[in-house]
Design an enzyme around this catalytic site. Structure first.
Site, mmCIF file in Angstrom:
data_model
loop_
_atom_site.group_PDB
_atom_site.id
_atom_site.type_symbol
_atom_site.label_atom_id
_atom_site.label_comp_id
_atom_site.label_asym_id
_atom_site.label_seq_id
_atom_site.Cartn_x
_atom_site.Cartn_y
_atom_site.Cartn_z
ATOM 1 N N HIS A 1 -3.899 4.727 -3.835
ATOM 2 C CA HIS A 1 -3.567 3.826 -2.730
ATOM 3 C C HIS A 1 -3.761 4.482 -1.364
ATOM 4 C CE1 HIS A 1 -1.584 1.522 -5.919
ATOM 5 N NE2 HIS A 1 -1.563 0.495 -5.082
ATOM 6 N N ASP B 1 5.542 1.601 -6.785
ATOM 7 C CA ASP B 1 4.907 0.296 -6.969
ATOM 8 C C ASP B 1 4.444 0.167 -8.419
ATOM 9 O OD1 ASP B 1 4.136 -2.227 -6.168
ATOM 10 O OD2 ASP B 1 2.225 -1.607 -5.310
ATOM 11 N N HIS C 1 1.966 -6.999 3.406
ATOM 12 C CA HIS C 1 0.957 -8.004 3.051
ATOM 13 C C HIS C 1 0.694 -8.880 4.277
ATOM 14 C CE1 HIS C 1 0.473 -7.266 -1.278
ATOM 15 N NE2 HIS C 1 1.707 -6.817 -1.210
ATOM 16 N N ASN D 1 -1.632 -0.307 2.702
ATOM 17 C CA ASN D 1 -2.121 -1.195 1.669
ATOM 18 C C ASN D 1 -1.701 -2.633 1.946
ATOM 19 O OD1 ASN D 1 -3.415 0.506 -0.663
ATOM 20 N ND2 ASN D 1 -1.683 1.670 0.120
ATOM 21 N N GLY E 1 -0.816 -2.578 -8.036
ATOM 22 C CA GLY E 1 0.292 -1.676 -8.313
ATOM 23 C C GLY E 1 -0.215 -0.350 -8.845
ATOM 24 N N ASP F 1 -0.032 8.117 -4.991
ATOM 25 C CA ASP F 1 -0.647 8.284 -6.306
ATOM 26 C C ASP F 1 -2.085 8.780 -6.233
ATOM 27 O OD1 ASP F 1 -1.786 5.999 -5.256
ATOM 28 O OD2 ASP F 1 -1.537 4.777 -7.059
ATOM 29 N N GLY F 2 -2.603 9.033 -5.013
ATOM 30 C CA GLY F 2 -3.978 9.468 -4.873
ATOM 31 C C GLY F 2 -4.985 8.345 -4.985
ATOM 32 N N ARG G 1 -8.157 -0.265 19.389
ATOM 33 C CA ARG G 1 -7.686 -1.167 20.441
ATOM 34 C C ARG G 1 -6.514 -2.029 19.985
ATOM 35 N NH1 ARG G 1 -13.182 -0.870 21.897
ATOM 36 N NH2 ARG G 1 -13.803 -2.553 20.486
#
Length: 380
Positions: A250, A273, A194, A218, A309, A247-248, A226
């Site tokens: 994220h 998650d 994050h 994520n 999530g 999970d396809g 750069r």
């Protein structure tokens, strides 16, 4: 004592047709190289798995809940319910992840989960926040984001009674590097996540002791040619384990393939998650202080601004790694078990099918679906 015969044993680096015997809560013996499956010991329970894969029990280091409940409550019965759901779907070792909240909420949750950890329900506690970037907070309540606070962190360590195992923080925040240096001697893994950090700042965090990238890509500054940001900085450092939500939603399968090519299964830890909606279907839920709407299995904040999530199990992540990403089954098993076990310092006890290790294992159907789960030498 249980002996599994006629099995395709998924071992570190290879798949071997043979047998496996457990004694008590441990793996006692595997078929020696070249020994036929029919030569397995015949005492105790003998289970013919009909040539199916047997893999180590999965290890999930980043999971928020399941079955309608969240670890955020800190309640023993809810923690047990979530952990039981994931265990029945193949995750024999699970962490409990907490999202950002008030100091009082986090202290209460950590204290309650410490009891669950002491009782073996969970393997430890992961604080995903509250020391996160407001620009990359995702599904965390921005009202409770705050700069790293060493005094609060020490209070949380004390509340966790030795079971606080990981904290995710944004390394660009004032005081973040100092908190990394505080966490590591306490036995708490420092994770970069994050974050809007540059690659240079991320490398500083790694030098300070950070060893994990929380759900790579994520809630992170994107890659630029750069300045590769935290994604490239963590992928390029062999000391860092990168989490991947496979999970396809994220992360695209092509991107996941690139991550495995860059870091190898020994440095990629599959995670779920997973939040409270996992196993429950579409509907309206809560993640910490945020409203979440789940439609077609995809969890988003109610205002649609961020993914909130996932609703997958580690069995789903593993299966997708083989079928969609194209990994050999032994590499997918490593990323779902041995790599996260090593990240937690538990690789001597769990994460692979080896004599002396805990008898946590799964039997998979022909389509890689989990059909039987053994935890501590006992079938669930």
């Amino acid at each position: 004592m249980t002996t599994l015969v006629n099995a395709r044993l998924v071992l570190p680096g290879e798949v071997r047709h043979g047998w496996l015997r457990t004694a008590g809560d441990r793996i006692a013996e595997l078929a020696p190289p070249g020994e036929a499956p029919g030569q397995a010991p015949s005492t105790g329970e003998v289970v013919d798995v009909a040539g199916r894969y047997v893999v180590p029990g999965f290890v999930d280091v980043h999971v928020h809940g399941a079955a309608g409940v969240s670890y955020q409550s800190g309640l023993a019965d809810e923690a047990a319910r979530a952990a039981r759901f994931h265990r029945e779907h193949g995750t024999t070792t699970t962490m409990a992840s907490l999202v950002t909240g008030s100091p009082q909420e986090l202290a209460k949750a950590v204290s309650g989960l410490a009891e669950a950890a002491a009782n073996g329900v969970i393997a430890g506690i992961h604080l995903e926040g509250p020391y996160l970037s407001a620009a990359r907070c995702g599904a965390h309540d921005p009202a409770w984001l705050r700069p790293p606070d060493p005094a609060e962190f020490r209070d949380l360590v004390q509340a966790g009674r030795g079971h606080l195992r990981m904290i995710t923080l944004a390394p660009e925040l004032p005081g973040a590097l100092e908190l990394v240096r505080t966490a590591v001697p306490e036995g708490v893994i420092a994770a970069v996540g994050h974050t809007d950090a540059t690659a240079a700042r991320t490398r500083e965090a790694i030098e300070a002791g950070a060893r994990v990238a929380t759900h790579l890509f994520n809630a992170m500054r994107p890659v630029h040619h750069r300045d590769g940001g935290p994604v490239v900085a963590t992928l390029n450092d062999p000391r860092v384990t990168v989490e991947l939500i496979n999970d396809g939603v994220h992360v695209d399968a092509d991107v996941a393939r690139l991550v495995f090519a860059a870091a190898g299964a020994g440095r990629v830890a599959l995670i779920t998650d997973a939040m409270a909606a996992t196993g429950m279907g579409d509907g309206d839920y809560r993640l910490g202080g945020m409203d979440v709407r789940v439609r077609d299995g995809r969890a988003l904040l109610a205002d649609g601004t961020s993914i909130a999530g996932s609703t997958i199990t580690m069995a789903d992540a593993f299966r997708r790694a083989v079928i969609d990403v194209g990994l050999p089954v032994e590499q997918a098993a490593r990323a779902a078990a041995l790599t996260p076990a090593g990240m937690l310092g538990l690789a001597d006890d769990i994460g692979s099918l080896e004599p002396g290790k805990r008898a946590d294992l799964l039997v998979l159907d022909d389509d890689l679906t989990v059909t039987r789960v053994m935890k501590n030498g006992r079938w669930l």
